[in-house]
Design an enzyme around this catalytic site. Structure first.
Site, PDB file in Angstrom:
ATOM      1  CB  CYS A  86      -0.934  -0.023   1.210  1.00  0.00           C
ATOM      2  SG  CYS A  86      -1.898   1.458   1.413  1.00  0.00           S
ATOM      3  CG  HIS A 156      -1.272   3.900   4.543  1.00  0.00           C
ATOM      4  ND1 HIS A 156      -1.450   2.570   4.228  1.00  0.00           N
ATOM      5  CD2 HIS A 156      -0.540   3.909   5.680  1.00  0.00           C
ATOM      6  CE1 HIS A 156      -0.844   1.815   5.120  1.00  0.00           C
ATOM      7  NE2 HIS A 156      -0.284   2.610   6.020  1.00  0.00           N
TER       8      HIS A 156
END
Length: 245
Positions: A86, A156
């Site tokens: 991610c 993120h």
């Protein structure tokens, strides 16, 4: 998948049923909409990702907006992600650099990854968990050209606010749990993110200002990530041989 709709340049890194059309402030400054869908399968849309591979489309999903974009644009059947993880993927998308060049190759503080045990034959590299502010992002480059910039959804890329990386508006340095610290942000956040993005685009179009907007969705974690009526409808039209729900 990239398509041009009335001089909007949407770049669909993965998928979301979002169809917003806004003309650019000028031909020299097109609007950019980047949609990043996390954990979206290659065969999770109703349009085939590769016509030569019949199983590259879903037998259950109904994604007419994506089908329209594919019909008017281009599908990249042999496209490589910067990383299977991610944070590295996001940092690469923001900066245009590989995760290796950014030293952002992992997503968590795992001592086994960072501190080799006695007897290990390979010493893993030290990794960064924060996108360096010294890196130039696409938002910063476009702001220099007079663009309004925004990022909504899952950031993120560290704990530093997106505002420190060139984004005028954002949900903050959110991670997997969303802005409300909800372990399963969907389905609410899916629609809220789209709403915030549409509002941002409408305001910039009204002001006559070119825009760059990135919509980053949270990963689905099963039936609880969908509206109950959506899940029910899919179950009703499923038949033996369809993908498992």
């Amino acid at each position: 998948m990239r398509a041009h709709r009335k001089k909007l340049v949407p770049i669909t890194i993965a998928f979301l049923l979002l169809q917003i059309i806004s003309p650019p402030a000028s031909a020299e400054h097109p609007n950019f909409l980047v949609i990043l869908g996390e954990a979206q399968g290659w065969s999770s849309a109703s349009i085939a990702m590769d016509d030569a591979v019949p199983e590259s489309k879903s037998s259950l999903a109904r994604t007419p907006t994506l089908a329209a974009l594919a019909a008017e644009g281009t599908r990249f059947a042999n496209f490589y992600a910067a990383s299977p993880r991610c944070m590295p993927t996001r940092a690469a998308l923001f900066t245009g650099k590989s995760p290796a060049a950014l030293h952002m190759t992992f997503i968590g503080e795992n001592k086994r990854e960072e501190s080799p045990e006695p007897g290990w034959r390979v010493s893993p590299p030290k990794c960064l968990l924060e996108m360096p502010e010294s890196e130039t992002t696409i938002a910063e480059l476009l702001k220099q050209q007079g663009y309004a910039t925004a990022h909504f959804g899952k950031w993120h890329a560290g704990r530093v606010s997106p505002s420190r990386h060139g984004f005028d508006e954002s949900d903050g340095p959110t991670s997997n749990v969303g802005p409300n610290n909800d372990p399963n942000p969907n389905p609410k956040e899916c629609f809220e993110i789209a709403r915030r993005g549409a509002d941002f685009m409408a305001r910039q179009v009204q002001a006559g200002k070119p825009l760059y907007l990135q919509i980053s969705h949270y990963a689905g974690t099963g039936m609880t990530s969908a509206r109950p009526e959506t899940y029910t409808a899919i179950r009703q039209r499923s038949k033996p041989g369809d993908e498992k729900l």
